[in-house]
Design a protein around this motif. Structure first.
Motif, PDB file in Angstrom:
ATOM      1  N   GLU A   1       0.852  -1.182   0.000  1.00 30.56           N
ATOM      2  CA  GLU A   1       0.000   0.000   0.000  1.00 30.56           C
ATOM      3  C   GLU A   1       0.895   1.242   0.000  1.00 30.56           C
ATOM      4  O   GLU A   1       1.967   1.249   0.609  1.00 30.56           O
ATOM      5  CB  GLU A   1      -0.920  -0.005   1.218  1.00 30.56           C
ATOM      6  CG  GLU A   1      -1.934  -1.137   1.154  1.00 30.56           C
ATOM      7  CD  GLU A   1      -2.561  -1.473   2.494  1.00 30.56           C
ATOM      8  OE1 GLU A   1      -3.624  -2.108   2.478  1.00 30.56           O
ATOM      9  OE2 GLU A   1      -1.991  -1.115   3.544  1.00 30.56           O
TER      10      GLU A   1
ATOM     11  N   LYS B   1      -3.485  15.854   5.969  1.00 30.15           N
ATOM     12  CA  LYS B   1      -4.001  14.488   6.030  1.00 30.15           C
ATOM     13  C   LYS B   1      -2.953  13.480   5.598  1.00 30.15           C
ATOM     14  O   LYS B   1      -2.085  13.779   4.770  1.00 30.15           O
ATOM     15  CB  LYS B   1      -5.212  14.334   5.106  1.00 30.15           C
ATOM     16  CG  LYS B   1      -6.466  15.005   5.596  1.00 30.15           C
ATOM     17  CD  LYS B   1      -7.619  14.714   4.654  1.00 30.15           C
ATOM     18  CE  LYS B   1      -8.891  15.394   5.134  1.00 30.15           C
ATOM     19  NZ  LYS B   1     -10.013  15.174   4.206  1.00 30.15           N
TER      20      LYS B   1
ATOM     21  N   THR C   1      -2.813   9.704   3.802  1.00 37.01           N
ATOM     22  CA  THR C   1      -3.658   8.850   2.975  1.00 37.01           C
ATOM     23  C   THR C   1      -2.951   7.544   2.673  1.00 37.01           C
ATOM     24  O   THR C   1      -1.758   7.539   2.334  1.00 37.01           O
ATOM     25  CB  THR C   1      -4.001   9.555   1.637  1.00 37.01           C
ATOM     26  OG1 THR C   1      -4.622  10.807   1.928  1.00 37.01           O
ATOM     27  CG2 THR C   1      -4.935   8.719   0.800  1.00 37.01           C
TER      28      THR C   1
ATOM     29  N   ARG D   1      -8.009   5.291  -2.637  1.00 34.73           N
ATOM     30  CA  ARG D   1      -7.801   5.613  -1.221  1.00 34.73           C
ATOM     31  C   ARG D   1      -8.544   4.614  -0.339  1.00 34.73           C
ATOM     32  O   ARG D   1      -9.747   4.418  -0.490  1.00 34.73           O
ATOM     33  CB  ARG D   1      -8.263   7.038  -0.950  1.00 34.73           C
ATOM     34  CG  ARG D   1      -7.418   8.032  -1.730  1.00 34.73           C
ATOM     35  CD  ARG D   1      -7.915   9.448  -1.651  1.00 34.73           C
ATOM     36  NE  ARG D   1      -7.128  10.260  -2.568  1.00 34.73           N
ATOM     37  CZ  ARG D   1      -6.664  11.460  -2.292  1.00 34.73           C
ATOM     38  NH1 ARG D   1      -6.926  12.023  -1.130  1.00 34.73           N
ATOM     39  NH2 ARG D   1      -5.955  12.121  -3.171  1.00 34.73           N
ATOM     40  N   ILE D   2      -7.795   4.018   0.582  1.00 28.61           N
ATOM     41  CA  ILE D   2      -8.354   2.993   1.473  1.00 28.61           C
ATOM     42  C   ILE D   2      -8.605   3.568   2.862  1.00 28.61           C
ATOM     43  O   ILE D   2      -9.659   3.364   3.450  1.00 28.61           O
ATOM     44  CB  ILE D   2      -7.395   1.787   1.581  1.00 28.61           C
ATOM     45  CG1 ILE D   2      -6.999   1.269   0.207  1.00 28.61           C
ATOM     46  CG2 ILE D   2      -8.020   0.675   2.399  1.00 28.61           C
ATOM     47  CD1 ILE D   2      -5.868   0.260   0.243  1.00 28.61           C
ATOM     48  N   TYR D   3      -7.597   4.264   3.400  1.00 25.27           N
ATOM     49  CA  TYR D   3      -7.686   4.840   4.742  1.00 25.27           C
ATOM     50  C   TYR D   3      -7.162   6.271   4.696  1.00 25.27           C
ATOM     51  O   TYR D   3      -6.330   6.612   3.866  1.00 25.27           O
ATOM     52  CB  TYR D   3      -6.835   4.057   5.755  1.00 25.27           C
ATOM     53  CG  TYR D   3      -6.976   2.568   5.694  1.00 25.27           C
ATOM     54  CD1 TYR D   3      -8.146   1.932   6.107  1.00 25.27           C
ATOM     55  CD2 TYR D   3      -5.924   1.762   5.242  1.00 25.27           C
ATOM     56  CE1 TYR D   3      -8.275   0.551   6.050  1.00 25.27           C
ATOM     57  CE2 TYR D   3      -6.037   0.383   5.190  1.00 25.27           C
ATOM     58  CZ  TYR D   3      -7.216  -0.210   5.587  1.00 25.27           C
ATOM     59  OH  TYR D   3      -7.339  -1.566   5.521  1.00 25.27           O
ATOM     60  N   SER D   4      -7.632   7.094   5.623  1.00 20.33           N
ATOM     61  CA  SER D   4      -7.068   8.438   5.759  1.00 20.33           C
ATOM     62  C   SER D   4      -7.050   8.817   7.239  1.00 20.33           C
ATOM     63  O   SER D   4      -7.780   8.239   8.051  1.00 20.33           O
ATOM     64  CB  SER D   4      -7.844   9.464   4.939  1.00 20.33           C
ATOM     65  OG  SER D   4      -9.129   9.646   5.470  1.00 20.33           O
ATOM     66  N   TYR D   5      -6.204   9.784   7.554  1.00 19.78           N
ATOM     67  CA  TYR D   5      -6.048  10.218   8.934  1.00 19.78           C
ATOM     68  C   TYR D   5      -5.861  11.726   8.959  1.00 19.78           C
ATOM     69  O   TYR D   5      -5.091  12.290   8.172  1.00 19.78           O
ATOM     70  CB  TYR D   5      -4.826   9.555   9.568  1.00 19.78           C
ATOM     71  CG  TYR D   5      -4.453  10.087  10.936  1.00 19.78           C
ATOM     72  CD1 TYR D   5      -5.134   9.678  12.076  1.00 19.78           C
ATOM     73  CD2 TYR D   5      -3.418  11.018  11.078  1.00 19.78           C
ATOM     74  CE1 TYR D   5      -4.795  10.171  13.329  1.00 19.78           C
ATOM     75  CE2 TYR D   5      -3.068  11.503  12.332  1.00 19.78           C
ATOM     76  CZ  TYR D   5      -3.760  11.086  13.449  1.00 19.78           C
ATOM     77  OH  TYR D   5      -3.419  11.575  14.691  1.00 19.78           O
TER      78      TYR D   5
ATOM     79  N   THR E   1      -3.826   0.845   9.271  1.00 18.75           N
ATOM     80  CA  THR E   1      -5.134   1.320   8.833  1.00 18.75           C
ATOM     81  C   THR E   1      -5.341   2.797   9.193  1.00 18.75           C
ATOM     82  O   THR E   1      -6.464   3.292   9.173  1.00 18.75           O
ATOM     83  CB  THR E   1      -6.263   0.474   9.445  1.00 18.75           C
ATOM     84  OG1 THR E   1      -6.152   0.502  10.868  1.00 18.75           O
ATOM     85  CG2 THR E   1      -6.217  -0.956   8.959  1.00 18.75           C
ATOM     86  N   ALA E   2      -4.246   3.486   9.491  1.00 15.93           N
ATOM     87  CA  ALA E   2      -4.239   4.929   9.761  1.00 15.93           C
ATOM     88  C   ALA E   2      -5.057   5.317  10.990  1.00 15.93           C
ATOM     89  O   ALA E   2      -5.716   6.354  11.014  1.00 15.93           O
ATOM     90  CB  ALA E   2      -4.703   5.710   8.532  1.00 15.93           C
ATOM     91  N   GLU E   3      -4.984   4.491  12.044  1.00 17.55           N
ATOM     92  CA  GLU E   3      -5.608   4.838  13.322  1.00 17.55           C
ATOM     93  C   GLU E   3      -4.506   5.242  14.301  1.00 17.55           C
ATOM     94  O   GLU E   3      -3.443   4.633  14.336  1.00 17.55           O
ATOM     95  CB  GLU E   3      -6.387   3.642  13.871  1.00 17.55           C
ATOM     96  CG  GLU E   3      -7.548   3.238  12.968  1.00 17.55           C
ATOM     97  CD  GLU E   3      -8.183   1.927  13.401  1.00 17.55           C
ATOM     98  OE1 GLU E   3      -9.038   1.989  14.297  1.00 17.55           O
ATOM     99  OE2 GLU E   3      -7.810   0.879  12.860  1.00 17.55           O
TER     100      GLU E   3
END
Length: 200
Positions: free
Chosen positions: A96, A106, A108, A116-120, A155-157
C-alpha cells in the motif's frame, strides 16, 4: 551533483537513488555508493521530486500533487494523483502507498492503483511534511508545524503522539526500531521507537 538532494534510498546494496530538482527538471540519479559516481539519470519534466520509496517491483516518487510509480529501469508506469503539497511517500509490506499533504494536513493510504483505502487527520497534526513506515507496518508522520510525530496503525488509526520540535523528515533503518528525525532549525537526532511503547 547539481541541485539539492530531496530524497535518497538504497536500491541495491551497491546503489543509491537520489532525487534533485534543477532548472525545472526533476532528476533521480543512480549512484554507485562506493565512490558516488553518477551513472544514470531518470528525468521528468514539469514535476518537482521529493521523497523516494521502493518495493521489490517499483520505485515511488513524491511530486507535490502526484506520486510517480516507476519500474526499476526508471520508466514511468503510472502517475497517481494525490492532494497538493504531498512531499512524502512510503510503501508498506502490504504494497500500500502512503502519502501526506501539507495543504490538507491528512495522511492517505492507497492501493497500487491509487484508490484511497484509509485516511487520517487530527487537530494536532499540522504540515505533515515527512513520513515513513517501520517494519511492523506502523506509520510515523512528522508534524512539522504541530511539533510532533504521530504514530498510526497500518489502517491509519492513531496509536500515540510524541512531542518533537519541528520535525521535517523521518526515516527508519531497515528492520529496526531506530530512525533519524531531521528538524527545522534543530539538529538531526536518532530515536528508537520500541513496539512496547506504541501499544494503544
Amino acid at each position: 551533483m547539481d541541485g539539492y538532494p530531496r530524497g535518497v534510498i538504497y536500491r541495491k546494496p551497491s546503489e543509491l537513488l537520489i532525487s534533485t530538482n534543477v532548472n525545472g527538471t526533476a532528476y533521480i540519479a543512480q549512484y554507485n555508493n562506493g565512490n558516488l559516481q553518477n551513472f544514470k539519470n531518470i528525468t521528468e519534466s514539469y514535476v518537482s521530486v521529493f521523497q523516494l520509496a521502493k518495493s521489490s517491483e517499483f520505485i515511488y516518487v513524491a511530486c507535490t500533487n502526484c506520486i510517480l510509480k516507476l519500474d526499476h529501469g526508471g520508466n514511468t508506469v503510472e502517475r497517481i494523483a494525490v492532494d497538493d503539497s504531498s512531499y512524502s511517500v512510503a510503501v508498506n509490506k502490504r504494497q500500500e502507498i502512503i502519502s501526506s499533504s501539507c495543504s490538507t494536513h491528512k495522511v492517505t493510504v492507497m492501493n497500487q492503483s491509487g484508490v484511497r483505502i484509509y485516511s487520517y487527520s487530527h487537530k494536532k497534526l499540522r504540515h505533515p511534511y515527512g513520513l515513513d513506515v517501520n517494519f511492523n507496518g506502523n506509520i510515523f508522520v512528522a508534524g512539522q508545524k504541530s511539533n510532533n510525530i504521530h504514530v498510526l496503525t497500518f489502517t491509519a488509526e492513531l496509536l500515540r503522539i510524541f512531542e518533537v520540535a519541528s520535525p521535517r523528515c523521518i526515516k527508519f533503518k531497515e528492520n529496526s526500531y531506530t530512525c533519524i528525525v531531521g528538524s527545522v532549525r534543530e539538529t538531526t537526532k536518532v530515536y528508537e521507537f520500541f513496539q512496547k511503547g506504541l501499544e494503544a
